[in-house]
Design an enzyme around this catalytic site. Structure first.
Site, PDB file in Angstrom:
ATOM      1  N   SER A 113      -5.778  15.550  39.035  1.00  0.00           N
ATOM      2  CA  SER A 113      -6.194  16.958  39.152  1.00  0.00           C
ATOM      3  C   SER A 113      -5.180  17.995  38.682  1.00  0.00           C
ATOM      4  O   SER A 113      -5.520  19.160  38.564  1.00  0.00           O
ATOM      5  CB  SER A 113      -6.595  17.276  40.591  1.00  0.00           C
ATOM      6  OG  SER A 113      -7.833  16.689  40.894  1.00  0.00           O
ATOM      7  N   LYS A 169      -3.189  27.528  44.071  1.00  0.00           N
ATOM      8  CA  LYS A 169      -4.456  26.802  44.219  1.00  0.00           C
ATOM      9  C   LYS A 169      -5.001  27.027  45.626  1.00  0.00           C
ATOM     10  O   LYS A 169      -4.236  26.971  46.601  1.00  0.00           O
ATOM     11  CB  LYS A 169      -4.234  25.299  43.950  1.00  0.00           C
ATOM     12  CG  LYS A 169      -5.539  24.494  43.902  1.00  0.00           C
ATOM     13  CD  LYS A 169      -5.296  23.017  43.530  1.00  0.00           C
ATOM     14  CE  LYS A 169      -6.610  22.229  43.481  1.00  0.00           C
ATOM     15  NZ  LYS A 169      -6.418  20.816  43.107  1.00  0.00           N
ATOM     16  N   SER A 205      -9.308  18.782  39.371  1.00  0.00           N
ATOM     17  CA  SER A 205      -9.834  19.830  40.212  1.00  0.00           C
ATOM     18  C   SER A 205      -9.044  21.135  40.139  1.00  0.00           C
ATOM     19  O   SER A 205      -9.551  22.168  40.554  1.00  0.00           O
ATOM     20  CB  SER A 205      -9.845  19.355  41.665  1.00  0.00           C
ATOM     21  OG  SER A 205      -8.518  19.179  42.152  1.00  0.00           O
TER      22      SER A 205
END
Lengths: 483, 476
Positions: A175, A76, A151
């Protein structure tokens, strides 16, 4: 069976057996990424990945490889990676090449993993649909007109779309779990303090926690083994031994007590999602688990509490992005105020600015007690609800998200978007570990089952999830190669 | 109208830790700009603070030294504001739960002792430095100082004159050096004072509106700045005006204070507990350990100097007013145990005068305590007289060698041979009949003339005691 459908455990065996090399595997994933339309990556680190893969192959040949040596992954873009752009999905950091590694990045390097690239995400991890990225929307591999969740949307899409065997994610209000649910993969948010936050760009410091996003619970255990651990660079990380999370995967779950909070099955929950969740619970019953209805009376306050605490912390955490030392700076600032005002106005997206303003307001003189302090008190009450619940049950189960993935661009009102996290926020506010595991489909879109455990019960959660995955095949289904 | 001045001080003492309060970067002064700023000090995305335990221990030390309540659970907060030399956009400080709670310290002024209350002392990080005059159109930022540990010591508004404020500041300055938590270097900014000054009609209880004076880097300027501010406020009030609550900058060059920002312009700092740091928990064991390690404090030392060495209150006060001064004095005493008064006189007299004249700190004195100690031994064993010793000291100061070397090479050894002195005395008496006559007729003062003559003849080396006795018996 295509190699990209293999789990980490299977790939590890294949690498050791010489069925394929890490370089071949890495090349295969890079090719898939480069022809993918999912927009799951912000940066693809082709050269670095091949270099790491060749180094891993050397170790495998020499016989000094670890379990995860040579396994590729998507990282990420919130984790700092030395020498590689680390944007957090923001224009603000579009030019930021991190000069250092996050602790998680360092640990993954030490385990000889191969980073394919940096996964797309909502800007500074603020969002539930991955529509807040400066780098464009990520598409759901099951239906490219749908959102992947957020997210960690790029991470979830990469794993579900078989662009990477696993991905890292971070979870501040859901998320990891929500995109895992909407993309039909396994996601684990560990107990707050289990994984170091050092080098993970902070959204809300008291809630942020990193974890693995994988195809299976077994894979999540393998990755957590690498990610977890005390870090003296993070004062909030727990000085507590790391277990071998694979050790209890095969324990029997007979007699397991499952709590179903009635508040998680009320108004707003999609009927088909509810049905899939209940079917999964039934499956557990058939495996010998006992189901109890419980109550988390303060869970109704999770959304308002979260949307005070998180914005307050982010309003301060993002102050360092001021255009002075690194990151975006506006053209021709007239003076210092102009530099701050325009750099931040132009560099941040709408949702980030909204949360900064909410937070700055709530912390202002005269409002602090009514908002921040009150929210902290409610946060305690929410934690207490869980403490009481875990005296009666071993694990709490429920939906992850009230609906399946919705259409890209369909939710415009921020408050409606915030409701997507209604079932996930509580675990962050209480600091508890939570998981999302595939539990069926509704109109060809994945439905996830949420497991919330007591503090430090990752091992137990992984055991429960693994046992479920021995009896079901939701987690092995793929969107195919239509992506 | 008669006015009463009310002063409270905020002192920032830089704690002398090797590394910064929340990072491992060095704190050394004077390095090349930005060479002592690591990722944490630069406020890079993702970095986290880790508390330096040494800073906590030093703050505890201070708290114990002023008999303060130590908050065994204290909390770091974020003070949010934007400035280029504040990399994170917030300063980590302590608001509601400072490490040191209420304490007190005594000051002595003109023989009177007064107790000054200390409201609190809290830990915080220093900001970097903005340099506005280095480049045209740009401000340069040096982050070497960013993250340096500070202890902010806040007094009660207990002082009633600039002199009291200075006495208090000096007392704290002495204390922090005594207990080894701050080097006290005011030029380098290790010890800085802000003064909150207000005035009110004598007898009125309600406090007047205060102004905060910043940028004061010496005790002399502290006194001047406060007096200047008191005059300014008096002028305003006596003309029927109102004092504005504001922050004022002291300009030592122009000798004026000017407004920096008004209350209305003050930032809303949006304080909240720093979620990156856990509350600091201080155990009873740690408190006991630090208490046991606490060195002798100035007050205790003063009392001991009086009791043990029979010094006067005044001498003991002066000698304990600086740690290094007291250390120097005690070193002299190691070999001159029975000569406390002589040692005190030398430290407060010849040594202090030379240091002042040359503006040298005692710790940098060219004549070390060990060296002076030998000279004092030579005075007490009658090798040289006190007067000659001053010449020897001067030569030592100029680097001409040890006391013994100088005495030997310059032939300054005291004349103690009775026969030798007697011959000289006889000659002087024989050559000065009129003065002998005066003495005999009762002019005692004329004795000094004979002593002078004898000293001249011996280049001052005659043992004064012997000489005096001999003159009296011969003249008598």
């Amino acid at each position: 069976m295509d190699v990209h459908n293999k789990t980490i455990a299977q790939l590890s065996q294949g690498l050791k057996a010489g069925d394929f090399s890490s370089a071949e595997l890495t090349k295969h994933y890079l090719d898939r990424i480069n022809t993918s339309e999912l927009n799951a990556f912000i940066t693809v680190t082709d050269e670095l990945a091949m270099e790491q893969a060749r180094a891993a192959d050397d170790k495998i040949i020499k016989g000094n490889a670890g379990i995860l040596t040579g396994i590729p992954y998507a990282h990420k873009d919130i984790f700092c990676t030395n020498g590689v752009k680390t944007s957090a999905g923001s224009k603000m950091l579009d030019n930021f090449i991190s000069p250092y590694d996050a602790t998680v990045s360092h640990k993954l390097n030490q385990a000889d993993l191969v980073m394919l690239g940096k996964a797309n995400m909502d800007e500074f991890a603020m969002g539930s649909s991955n529509e807040n990225s400066y780098y464009g929307d990520v598409k759901n591999p099951w239906n490219v007109s749908k959102i992947p969740g957020g997210s960690s949307g790029g991470s979830a899409a990469a794993v579900a779309g078989r662009l990477a065997p696993f991905a890292t994610g971070t979870d501040t209000g859901g998320s990891i779990r929500q995109p895992a649910s909407l993309c039909g993969i396994t996601g684990l948010k560990p107990t707050y303090g289990r994984v170091s936050r050092y080098g993970m760009i902070a959204y809300a410091s008291s809630l942020d926690q990193a974890g693995p996003m994988t195809q299976t619970a077994e894979d999540a255990a393998l990755v957590l083994n690498v990610m977890a651990g005390f870090d003296e660079k993070d004062s909030t990380s727990a000085n507590r031994d790391v277990e071998d999370y694979t050790e209890n995967l095969n324990d029997s779950i007979k007699g397991l007590t499952i709590g179903l909070p009635k508040e998680f099955f009320s108004e707003g929950l999609d009927d088909e999602v509810a049905n899939q969740v209940m079917a999964a619970v039934k499956e557990f019953e058939s495996m010998g688990a006992i189901v109890k209805e419980i109550s988390l009376p303060n869970s109704a306050y999770a959304i308002p509490t979260y949307y005070i605490v998180a914005p307050c912390e982010c309003s301060s955490n993002l102050s360092r992005l001021d255009g002075v030392r690194y990151g975006y700076r506006c053209d021709d600032p007239k003076n210092l105020d102009d530099l701050y005002l325009r750099s931040r106005s132009e560099g941040f997206g709408e949702e980030v600015k909204r949360r900064i303003m909410i937070g700055a307001y709530a912390l202002s003189a005269g409002y602090y007690d009514a908002y921040y302090l009150k929210a902290q008190k409610v946060r305690h009450l929410i934690s207490d609800d869980f403490k009481k619940a875990f005296k009666q049950v071993d694990v709490i189960m429920g939906p992850v998200s009230p609906t399946t993935a919705f259409d890209l661009g369909s939710v415009k009102d921020p408050v409606s978007m915030y409701l997507a996290d209604i079932y996930t926020l509580s675990a962050n506010l209480a600091g508890l570990p939570g998981m999302s595991i595939p539990a069926g489909f509704s109109q060809n879109l994945p439905v996830g089952l949420q497991l919330i455990g007591d503090y430090w019960s990752e091992s137990k959660l992984l055991n429960i999830a693994h046992q479920f995955q021995q009896q079901t095949d939701w987690h092995t289904q793929t969107p195919g190669d239509k992506s | 109208m008669e006015w009463e001045t009310v002063i409270g001080l905020e002192i920032h003492a830089q704690l002398s830790t090797k590394s910064k309060i929340f990072s491992a970067a060095a704190t050394q002064y004077g390095a090349e700009p930005n060479t002592q700023a690591c990722a944490v000090d630069l406020g890079l995305p993702g970095v986290l603070p880790v508390l330096n335990v040494e800073a906590v221990n030093k703050a505890i030390k201070f708290g114990l030294a002023i008999n303060a309540h130590i908050n065994q659970r204290n909390v770091f907060d974020r003070k949010n504001y934007f400035y280029p030399d504040l990399p994170k956009g917030y300063q980590i400080s302590q608001l509601d739960w400072p490490i040191v709670g209420e304490g007190e310290i005594d000051i002595t002024l003109g023989g009177d002792t007064k107790t000054i209350g200390i409201t609190r002392a809290h830990l915080e990080e220093d900001a970097g430095k903005s340099i506005h005059d280095l480049y045209n159109d740009y401000t340069a930022v040096d982050l070497n100082r960013a993250g340096t540990p500070l202890l902010e010591i806040v007094s009660d508004p207990d002082m009633r004159s600039a002199k009291e404020a200075v006495a208090y500041a000096k007392k704290i300055h002495t204390l922090v050096q005594y207990i080894g938590i701050c080097d006290g270097n005011m030029q380098e900014g290790s010890f800085r004072c802000d003064a909150n000054v207000s005035i009110r009609p004598m007898g009125q209880e309600k406090l007047g509106t205060r102004a905060e004076l910043k940028n004061i880097n010496s005790f002399k300027f502290l006194e001047r700045a406060i007096n200047l501010e008191v005059e300014r406020q008096q002028d305003i009030l006596e003309e029927g005006g109102e004092v504005a609550q504001e922050t004022r900058l002291y300009d030592a060059v122009k000798h004026e204070t000017r407004s920096m920002r008004s209350k209305e312009e003050a930032n809303d700092y949006r304080y909240f507990p720093d979620p990156d740091l856990l509350p600091v928990e201080i155990s009873d064991e740690l408190l006991d350990k630090i208490r046991a390690e606490l060195p002798e404090l100035p007050m205790e030392k003063k009392a001991r100097f009086i009791a043990e060495f029979g010094l006067s209150e005044y001498d003991a006060d002066v000698l304990t007013s600086q740690k290094y001064l007291a250390d120097y004095f005690e070193t002299l005493l190691q070999v001159n145990q029975s000569q406390a008064k002589l040692c005190a006189n030398w430290v407060m007299g010849e040594l202090s005068a030379s240091l002042n004249k040359n503006q040298i700190e005692i710790q940098d004195s060219p004549v070390s305590a060990q060296q002076l100690s030998l000279l004092i031994t030579r005075i007490s064993d009658n090798t040289v007289s006190g007067k000659i010793a001053k010449d020897v000291f001067k030569a030592m100061w100029d680097g001409e060698g040890s006391a013994d070397d100088i005495i030997k090479s310059k032939g300054l050894k005291q004349m103690t041979d009775t026969g030798e002195i007697e011959a000289i005395v006889d000659e002087i008496i024989a050559n000065n009949a009129p003065q002998v006559e005066q003495f005999k007729s009762g002019n005692e003062k004329i004795l000094g003339f004979f002593v002078g003559q004898a000293m001249q003849a011996t280049q001052g080396k005659a043992n004064p005691k012997l000489l005096n006795e001999m003159l009296r018996s011969k003249l008598g």
